[in-house]
Design a protein around this motif. Structure first.
Motif, PDB file in Angstrom:
ATOM      1  N   GLN A   9      35.087  31.475  41.151  1.00 21.62           N
ATOM      2  CA  GLN A   9      34.875  31.646  39.886  1.00 21.62           C
ATOM      3  C   GLN A   9      33.513  31.389  39.692  1.00 21.62           C
ATOM      4  O   GLN A   9      32.655  30.663  40.270  1.00 21.62           O
ATOM      5  CB  GLN A   9      35.609  30.626  39.170  1.00 21.62           C
ATOM      6  N   THR A  10      32.858  32.283  38.650  1.00 18.92           N
ATOM      7  CA  THR A  10      31.422  32.122  38.133  1.00 18.92           C
ATOM      8  C   THR A  10      31.104  30.785  37.674  1.00 18.92           C
ATOM      9  O   THR A  10      32.000  30.244  36.913  1.00 18.92           O
ATOM     10  CB  THR A  10      31.026  33.335  37.174  1.00 18.92           C
ATOM     11  N   THR A  11      29.786  30.467  37.844  1.00 16.00           N
ATOM     12  CA  THR A  11      29.272  29.259  37.023  1.00 16.00           C
ATOM     13  C   THR A  11      28.028  29.733  36.400  1.00 16.00           C
ATOM     14  O   THR A  11      27.460  30.707  36.330  1.00 16.00           O
ATOM     15  CB  THR A  11      29.439  28.033  37.961  1.00 16.00           C
ATOM     16  N   SER A  12      27.521  28.723  35.677  1.00 13.90           N
ATOM     17  CA  SER A  12      26.250  29.138  34.918  1.00 13.90           C
ATOM     18  C   SER A  12      25.078  29.317  36.088  1.00 13.90           C
ATOM     19  O   SER A  12      24.146  29.671  35.669  1.00 13.90           O
ATOM     20  CB  SER A  12      25.988  27.832  33.959  1.00 13.90           C
ATOM     21  N   ASN A  13      25.354  28.681  37.270  1.00 13.58           N
ATOM     22  CA  ASN A  13      24.033  29.023  38.362  1.00 13.58           C
ATOM     23  C   ASN A  13      24.613  29.916  39.193  1.00 13.58           C
ATOM     24  O   ASN A  13      23.638  30.181  40.328  1.00 13.58           O
ATOM     25  CB  ASN A  13      23.985  27.554  39.124  1.00 13.58           C
ATOM     26  N   SER A  14      25.574  30.524  39.185  1.00 15.06           N
ATOM     27  CA  SER A  14      26.057  31.697  39.989  1.00 15.06           C
ATOM     28  C   SER A  14      25.368  32.935  39.846  1.00 15.06           C
ATOM     29  O   SER A  14      25.036  33.950  40.468  1.00 15.06           O
ATOM     30  CB  SER A  14      27.555  31.846  40.409  1.00 15.06           C
ATOM     31  N   GLY A  15      24.998  33.151  38.436  1.00 15.01           N
ATOM     32  CA  GLY A  15      24.919  34.412  37.824  1.00 15.01           C
ATOM     33  C   GLY A  15      26.070  35.311  37.409  1.00 15.01           C
ATOM     34  O   GLY A  15      27.131  35.065  38.147  1.00 15.01           O
ATOM     35  N   ASP A  16      25.683  36.417  36.760  1.00 17.98           N
ATOM     36  CA  ASP A  16      26.870  37.258  36.318  1.00 17.98           C
ATOM     37  C   ASP A  16      27.056  38.032  37.604  1.00 17.98           C
ATOM     38  O   ASP A  16      26.209  38.528  38.350  1.00 17.98           O
ATOM     39  CB  ASP A  16      26.494  38.076  35.161  1.00 17.98           C
TER      40      ASP A  16
END
Length: 541
Positions: A472-479
């Motif tokens: 799942q995406t996180t705030s540090n993975s980027g969109d």
């Protein structure tokens, strides 16, 4: 003294977490698409006993004096490198070679995976076998084209279970018509032993095709006796031209001096006349077609004859299947006859559909295809064939396109090259391509591009959050950046393969040993500190 014990406790905790991560990596050594992790340690806060001092006068400066308070886990990093590929032979398996993740739909949320063990449910939707989540991509239109590859148009990948029938409205023809093709005219047998008034002679009839001309032969009729006079020529030998049409009908049968022989002629045998019937059948009746009987007979005696046979060999038969609006197949047989040099004709009244001759299907006249002196087509490129199939019961027009045909000396290879339209078909199998296309194979022999798998890429894939076998995406993975395989920085796909776990057993076992030794050393630190405290307590005795 107690600080060393707490430092040992922190070491135990840190190495226990290292062991946990290593154990997880080893346990997932056969998990497809699994990405291993590693633990890095960091030093915890240090207690400053004495600060640093600057040099002054004739004295040097001093460094700070600090006591460390133990170790902590600095990071647990994901190794997002690709694992090895394993060939499975299963058409629904697919692996990503390079960067990217499969896009899955979990309810209203998008999640991401490297596991390519896919399958289709009863509704024809592609899903991940590991999670049951629906695979996302872009659906193709009837022509196999897509719109933009973006987040607004991505949707569930669904197989089209059936293809509706499509009416044929165009047939293209190509390849070569033999420029040297000729019809044949053979002498099967001849017996021209003539006699009259006590005189006799044996005539010899011969034929030679005229090079460069169509259905034209030079003939020679000669006698053995010098006193024989054939057709009033004053000679025992005459020559001339025999011309037929494509059906064997005699057009011209005359001597080189212009004497027409089609109605018969006389042969004078040293003063005794013999009448020759030029075109008669086996009963002595007049004919015009060579294949209907004999060419020459004496006074109706068909035992004295030159028997000829015409064979139409300068022809190309082409059969092609077309489909009506209800998917029924109809076989159209076209006969291309060479009717002149550089000219081929389709007879309006000799077109066959489903083995039945159908008239008036080419617009009311024969269709002529002509070629220039270089063998390229220069006339009759297209013609409409119109017929009424019995099922739909309505008129259907098919354009016949001959523009790609050539006429060179060589093999007769002319045939149809492309036919649109097809019968209805049910899905039999599917496959993936390296560019992510989902291709369906149908019972009507048609393959159709149905969809394209969507891939997602991230600026920092290591920043993704693991949850139940997906990311799942996180705030540090980027969109996520969405796109198609093998373009724009996305990896290509390997059909019928799966990506294996990237856990390296040799590295993991080494990590396990170092974790064990680190844990053992920290436990020794605690016991040693305990012994020192025990010694201190014993000072009171």
């Amino acid at each position: 003294m107690l600080r060393s014990m707490y430092a040992g406790v922190s070491g135990l905790n840190a190495h226990q977490q290292m062991m946990d991560v290593t154990g997880n990596n080893i346990s997932n050594v056969n998990t497809i698409g699994f990405k291993s992790s590693r633990v890095t340690f960091k030093e915890m806060l240090s207690q400053t006993i004495q600060g640093a001092s600057a040099p002054q006068d004739n004295r040097a400066g001093t460094n700070p004096q600090q006591v460390g308070l133990g170790v902590g886990v600095g990071s647990i990093d994901s190794d997002m490198s690709s694992g090895n590929l394993q060939s499975t032979g299963k058409t629904s398996d697919v692996a990503i070679q390079g960067d990217g993740f499969f896009v899955l739909r979990d309810g209203n949320n998008q999640v991401y995976s490297r596991a390519g063990n896919l399958n289709f449910d009863e509704q024809g939707r592609l899903y991940s076998s590991s999670t049951g989540m629906l695979v996302q991509g872009w659906m193709a239109d009837a022509n196999g084209d897509y719109g933009d590859f973006n987040a607004q148009t991505i949707d569930d990948v669904t197989l089209k279970q059936e293809i509706n029938a499509q009416e044929t409205d165009s047939v293209s023809f190509g390849k070569n018509l033999d420029a040297d093709a000729t019809n044949t005219l053979d002498i099967l047998e001849q017996n021209l032993d003539l006699s009259a008034g006590g005189n006799s002679d044996t005539l010899e009839f011969s034929l030679t095709p005229v090079e460069g001309q169509h259905n034209v032969w030079d003939f020679t009729l000669s006698g053995a006796e010098i006193t024989t006079n054939i057709a009033g020529s004053g000679s025992n030998k005459i020559s001339g031209t025999l011309i037929t049409d494509n059906d064997g009908e005699v057009v011209t049968f005359e001597t080189s001096s212009g004497t027409d022989l089609t109605s018969g002629f006389n042969v004078n045998l040293n003063g005794s006349s013999v009448t020759m019937d030029a075109l008669v059948d086996s009963s002595g009746s007049s004919i015009t077609n060579i294949n209907d009987g004999f060419l020459i007979a004496q006074n109706g005696d068909t035992t004295k004859n030159a028997n000829l046979a015409f064979d139409q060999t300068a022809v190309r038969n082409i059969a092609v299947d077309v489909f009506d609006s209800q998917g029924a197949k109809h076989t159209v047989n076209l006969e291309l006859e060479k009717t002149a040099n550089n000219e081929w004709t389709i007879n309006e009244n000799e077109v066959e559909i489903n083995n039945n001759t159908v008239t008036n299907v080419l617009g009311g006249s024969d269709h002529v295809i002509s070629f220039d002196s270089n063998g390229n087509i220069d006339g009759g490129e297209t013609v409409d064939l119109t017929f009424t199939p019995p099922g739909p019961g309505t008129s259907q027009t098919v354009e016949l396109n001959f523009s790609d045909m050539t006429q060179f000396a060589g093999d007769m290879t002319a045939n149809f090259t492309n036919v649109n339209g097809y019968a209805s078909g049910a899905l039999e199998s599917f496959s993936f391509t390296e560019t992510g296309d989902v291709v369906g194979s149908y019972s009507n022999g048609l393959t159709q591009t149905l969809a394209k798998l969507g891939l997602a890429n991230f600026s920092n894939p290591s920043g993704l959050l693991r949850q139940e076998g997906v990311f799942q995406t996180t705030s540090n993975s980027g969109d996520p950046e969405l796109g198609a395989a093998a373009q724009g920085g996305f990896g290509s796909l390997a059909p019928a393969t799966l990506e294996m776990s990237n856990a390296n057993l040799s590295q993991e076992f080494t990590n396990m040993i170092t974790a064990q030794r680190g844990f053992q050393a920290n436990s020794k630190l605690i016991t040693t500190s305990d012994e020192m405290l025990q010694t201190l307590v014993n000072l009171k005795r």
